[in-house]
Design a protein around this motif. Sequence first.
Motif, PDB file in Angstrom:
ATOM      1  N   LYS A  40      47.172 -36.262  -1.885  1.00  7.75           N
ATOM      2  CA  LYS A  40      47.562 -35.704  -0.593  1.00  7.75           C
ATOM      3  C   LYS A  40      46.445 -34.855  -0.007  1.00  7.75           C
ATOM      4  O   LYS A  40      45.899 -33.981  -0.670  1.00  7.75           O
ATOM      5  CB  LYS A  40      48.832 -34.860  -0.726  1.00  7.75           C
ATOM      6  N   LEU A  41      46.140 -35.112   1.280  1.00  6.77           N
ATOM      7  CA  LEU A  41      45.144 -34.322   1.998  1.00  6.77           C
ATOM      8  C   LEU A  41      45.794 -33.225   2.837  1.00  6.77           C
ATOM      9  O   LEU A  41      45.252 -32.135   2.977  1.00  6.77           O
ATOM     10  CB  LEU A  41      44.306 -35.216   2.906  1.00  6.77           C
ATOM     11  N   GLY A  42      46.948 -33.523   3.425  1.00  2.62           N
ATOM     12  CA  GLY A  42      47.611 -32.535   4.277  1.00  2.62           C
ATOM     13  C   GLY A  42      48.647 -33.197   5.162  1.00  2.62           C
ATOM     14  O   GLY A  42      49.113 -34.307   4.883  1.00  2.62           O
ATOM     15  N   THR A  43      49.019 -32.513   6.242  1.00  7.51           N
ATOM     16  CA  THR A  43      50.034 -33.011   7.164  1.00  7.51           C
ATOM     17  C   THR A  43      49.517 -32.964   8.596  1.00  7.51           C
ATOM     18  O   THR A  43      48.545 -32.268   8.904  1.00  7.51           O
ATOM     19  CB  THR A  43      51.334 -32.181   7.065  1.00  7.51           C
ATOM     20  N   LEU A  44      50.208 -33.689   9.469  1.00  5.49           N
ATOM     21  CA  LEU A  44      49.861 -33.720  10.886  1.00  5.49           C
ATOM     22  C   LEU A  44      51.118 -33.540  11.725  1.00  5.49           C
ATOM     23  O   LEU A  44      52.057 -34.325  11.625  1.00  5.49           O
ATOM     24  CB  LEU A  44      49.212 -35.063  11.252  1.00  5.49           C
ATOM     25  N   LYS A  45      51.132 -32.488  12.547  1.00  4.56           N
ATOM     26  CA  LYS A  45      52.207 -32.301  13.506  1.00  4.56           C
ATOM     27  C   LYS A  45      51.929 -33.142  14.745  1.00  4.56           C
ATOM     28  O   LYS A  45      50.826 -33.641  14.940  1.00  4.56           O
ATOM     29  CB  LYS A  45      52.321 -30.819  13.910  1.00  4.56           C
ATOM     30  N   ASN A  46      52.946 -33.294  15.577  1.00  7.46           N
ATOM     31  CA  ASN A  46      52.772 -34.032  16.822  1.00  7.46           C
ATOM     32  C   ASN A  46      51.693 -33.376  17.679  1.00  7.46           C
ATOM     33  O   ASN A  46      51.741 -32.185  17.959  1.00  7.46           O
ATOM     34  CB  ASN A  46      54.098 -34.067  17.596  1.00  7.46           C
ATOM     35  N   GLY A  47      50.669 -34.150  18.074  1.00  6.47           N
ATOM     36  CA  GLY A  47      49.588 -33.637  18.903  1.00  6.47           C
ATOM     37  C   GLY A  47      48.514 -32.881  18.144  1.00  6.47           C
ATOM     38  O   GLY A  47      47.568 -32.376  18.751  1.00  6.47           O
ATOM     39  N   GLU A  48      48.613 -32.804  16.824  1.00  7.68           N
ATOM     40  CA  GLU A  48      47.669 -32.017  16.021  1.00  7.68           C
ATOM     41  C   GLU A  48      46.463 -32.844  15.589  1.00  7.68           C
ATOM     42  O   GLU A  48      46.558 -34.052  15.355  1.00  7.68           O
ATOM     43  CB  GLU A  48      48.373 -31.460  14.788  1.00  7.68           C
ATOM     44  N   GLU A  49      45.332 -32.174  15.470  1.00  2.99           N
ATOM     45  CA  GLU A  49      44.117 -32.767  14.909  1.00  2.99           C
ATOM     46  C   GLU A  49      43.750 -31.979  13.668  1.00  2.99           C
ATOM     47  O   GLU A  49      43.740 -30.749  13.686  1.00  2.99           O
ATOM     48  CB  GLU A  49      42.978 -32.728  15.934  1.00  2.99           C
ATOM     49  N   ALA A  50      43.456 -32.667  12.579  1.00  3.15           N
ATOM     50  CA  ALA A  50      43.126 -31.992  11.322  1.00  3.15           C
ATOM     51  C   ALA A  50      41.885 -32.626  10.699  1.00  3.15           C
ATOM     52  O   ALA A  50      41.647 -33.827  10.847  1.00  3.15           O
ATOM     53  CB  ALA A  50      44.299 -32.064  10.350  1.00  3.15           C
ATOM     54  N   THR A  51      41.105 -31.802  10.005  1.00  7.40           N
ATOM     55  CA  THR A  51      39.884 -32.265   9.347  1.00  7.40           C
ATOM     56  C   THR A  51      39.990 -32.024   7.850  1.00  7.40           C
ATOM     57  O   THR A  51      40.400 -30.942   7.405  1.00  7.40           O
ATOM     58  CB  THR A  51      38.652 -31.537   9.911  1.00  7.40           C
ATOM     59  N   PHE A  52      39.620 -33.039   7.069  1.00 12.73           N
ATOM     60  CA  PHE A  52      39.708 -32.977   5.623  1.00 12.73           C
ATOM     61  C   PHE A  52      38.354 -33.337   5.012  1.00 12.73           C
ATOM     62  O   PHE A  52      37.607 -34.153   5.562  1.00 12.73           O
ATOM     63  CB  PHE A  52      40.765 -33.959   5.101  1.00 12.73           C
ATOM     64  N   GLU A  53      38.053 -32.755   3.870  1.00 16.85           N
ATOM     65  CA  GLU A  53      36.840 -33.108   3.140  1.00 16.85           C
ATOM     66  C   GLU A  53      37.151 -34.262   2.195  1.00 16.85           C
ATOM     67  O   GLU A  53      38.126 -34.209   1.431  1.00 16.85           O
ATOM     68  CB  GLU A  53      36.303 -31.912   2.363  1.00 16.85           C
ATOM     69  N   ILE A  54      36.315 -35.302   2.238  1.00 13.33           N
ATOM     70  CA  ILE A  54      36.516 -36.465   1.380  1.00 13.33           C
ATOM     71  C   ILE A  54      35.171 -36.846   0.743  1.00 13.33           C
ATOM     72  O   ILE A  54      34.114 -36.383   1.166  1.00 13.33           O
ATOM     73  CB  ILE A  54      37.085 -37.664   2.168  1.00 13.33           C
ATOM     74  N   GLY A  55      35.232 -37.714  -0.239  1.00 16.57           N
ATOM     75  CA  GLY A  55      34.019 -38.173  -0.899  1.00 16.57           C
ATOM     76  C   GLY A  55      33.281 -39.223  -0.078  1.00 16.57           C
ATOM     77  O   GLY A  55      33.750 -39.671   0.973  1.00 16.57           O
ATOM     78  N   ASN A  56      32.137 -39.639  -0.572  1.00 14.74           N
ATOM     79  CA  ASN A  56      31.297 -40.601   0.146  1.00 14.74           C
ATOM     80  C   ASN A  56      31.584 -42.052  -0.222  1.00 14.74           C
ATOM     81  O   ASN A  56      31.039 -42.969   0.391  1.00 14.74           O
ATOM     82  CB  ASN A  56      29.816 -40.315  -0.126  1.00 14.74           C
ATOM     83  N   GLY A  57      32.423 -42.260  -1.217  1.00 20.53           N
ATOM     84  CA  GLY A  57      32.726 -43.620  -1.636  1.00 20.53           C
ATOM     85  C   GLY A  57      33.726 -44.305  -0.726  1.00 20.53           C
ATOM     86  O   GLY A  57      34.445 -43.653   0.046  1.00 20.53           O
ATOM     87  N   ALA A  58      33.771 -45.635  -0.809  1.00 22.43           N
ATOM     88  CA  ALA A  58      34.750 -46.404  -0.038  1.00 22.43           C
ATOM     89  C   ALA A  58      36.150 -46.114  -0.578  1.00 22.43           C
ATOM     90  O   ALA A  58      36.361 -46.026  -1.786  1.00 22.43           O
ATOM     91  CB  ALA A  58      34.440 -47.888  -0.134  1.00 22.43           C
ATOM     92  N   SER A  59      37.110 -45.950   0.341  1.00 21.00           N
ATOM     93  CA  SER A  59      38.485 -45.655  -0.065  1.00 21.00           C
ATOM     94  C   SER A  59      39.416 -45.983   1.091  1.00 21.00           C
ATOM     95  O   SER A  59      38.977 -46.467   2.138  1.00 21.00           O
ATOM     96  CB  SER A  59      38.638 -44.182  -0.479  1.00 21.00           C
ATOM     97  N   ARG A  60      40.676 -45.691   0.907  1.00 24.97           N
ATOM     98  CA  ARG A  60      41.654 -45.913   1.974  1.00 24.97           C
ATOM     99  C   ARG A  60      42.408 -44.620   2.250  1.00 24.97           C
ATOM    100  O   ARG A  60      42.783 -43.903   1.321  1.00 24.97           O
ATOM    101  CB  ARG A  60      42.654 -47.009   1.605  1.00 24.97           C
ATOM    102  N   VAL A  61      42.634 -44.335   3.519  1.00 23.56           N
ATOM    103  CA  VAL A  61      43.471 -43.202   3.896  1.00 23.56           C
ATOM    104  C   VAL A  61      44.815 -43.766   4.336  1.00 23.56           C
ATOM    105  O   VAL A  61      44.879 -44.825   4.980  1.00 23.56           O
ATOM    106  CB  VAL A  61      42.820 -42.363   5.023  1.00 23.56           C
ATOM    107  N   CYS A  62      45.871 -43.089   3.955  1.00 22.65           N
ATOM    108  CA  CYS A  62      47.222 -43.571   4.218  1.00 22.65           C
ATOM    109  C   CYS A  62      48.045 -42.464   4.873  1.00 22.65           C
ATOM    110  O   CYS A  62      47.938 -41.294   4.496  1.00 22.65           O
ATOM    111  CB  CYS A  62      47.876 -44.014   2.907  1.00 22.65           C
ATOM    112  N   VAL A  63      48.868 -42.821   5.852  1.00 27.91           N
ATOM    113  CA  VAL A  63      49.753 -41.868   6.521  1.00 27.91           C
ATOM    114  C   VAL A  63      51.188 -42.356   6.374  1.00 27.91           C
ATOM    115  O   VAL A  63      51.496 -43.515   6.680  1.00 27.91           O
ATOM    116  CB  VAL A  63      49.400 -41.718   8.014  1.00 27.91           C
ATOM    117  N   ILE A  64      52.066 -41.477   5.887  1.00 32.34           N
ATOM    118  CA  ILE A  64      53.475 -41.813   5.701  1.00 32.34           C
ATOM    119  C   ILE A  64      54.347 -40.720   6.303  1.00 32.34           C
ATOM    120  O   ILE A  64      53.872 -39.624   6.608  1.00 32.34           O
ATOM    121  CB  ILE A  64      53.836 -41.998   4.211  1.00 32.34           C
ATOM    122  N   ALA A  65      55.628 -41.032   6.458  1.00 30.62           N
ATOM    123  CA  ALA A  65      56.580 -40.024   6.925  1.00 30.62           C
ATOM    124  C   ALA A  65      57.090 -39.194   5.751  1.00 30.62           C
ATOM    125  O   ALA A  65      57.149 -37.976   5.807  1.00 30.62           O
ATOM    126  CB  ALA A  65      57.746 -40.692   7.661  1.00 30.62           C
TER     127      ALA A  65
END
Length: 285
Positions: A40-65
């Motif tokens: 888990k990286l964090g959450t997003l409210k309606n209209g929100e912008e968030a920045t997360f630190e991630i590694g340099n390797g190839a990966s997938r980001v996923c968003v769920i309810a």
Amino acid sequence: MRKLTIKRQKSFVGCLGKMKVYIEDPTSSDLAFGGVAFRKLGTLKNGEEATFEIGNGASRVCVIADKLTKGYCNDFYPLPEGEEDIYLSGKNHYNPVKGNPFYFDGVTDPEMIKNRKKGTWIGIAVFVGALALGVVVGLYSSGLFESNDPKTFTYDNMQITLTEAFDEETVEGFDVAYVSDHIGCFAFYEPIGDFENGNAMTAKDYGESIMEINSIDLSKLQVLQNGMPGFTETDTVDGVLYNYYYFFYKGETAFWMLQFTVENSENAQYEQQIYDWASTVRDKE
């Protein structure tokens, strides 16, 4: 390390719910589905912008309810290997069968599109299964089929009269939902005290505030044929055209937004009933 920024665009759909952001991580136990582990990286409210630190390797980001609906209410985005920061955007799309999922913008990847279609069918199966269970329980308890006789539902300080064909359901982004085989009625409320000038505000004022927050053209707001302020629109979801009816109501302690949804092919049959049902909303007796 690099930065991943995700912008959740304002949307009338699912505006009250927080979306959860995860990134592929084989060492994490935060979330797992489809044979893949995510952190888990964090959450997003309606209209929100968030920045997360991630590694340099190839990966997938996923968003769920939420974890309960992760199998069909999800969207992922493949992140390439590299050191450049990444910016993504997306918003929630209306689809109560799937829980009004968040979708990333500008997707052309065949695997992502396939995943979305798969999620729709899983969601339909879950939704239909729930309705089927409700029918079985209803028949077992009463020995009769559902009728279209009036039935008053109550939630918090609101009541509305629909018919016995409706069942109360839980839908992400709304406080309460009532669903039949043909119509969906979704509602959320906000206490009058949450607004600085709440007591002086009208239902129309509340509607304007909701529409402004969600970047909806205020010229759509009008007094509908049942005398309530609101607006109507149509949209296509997974190839099916739907009609939406939005109504705004002010009670003694809260403002309410009602959304009725019907397939366009059945709109002529149910439109007048939708206006009549919306007119019955009032404070709980």
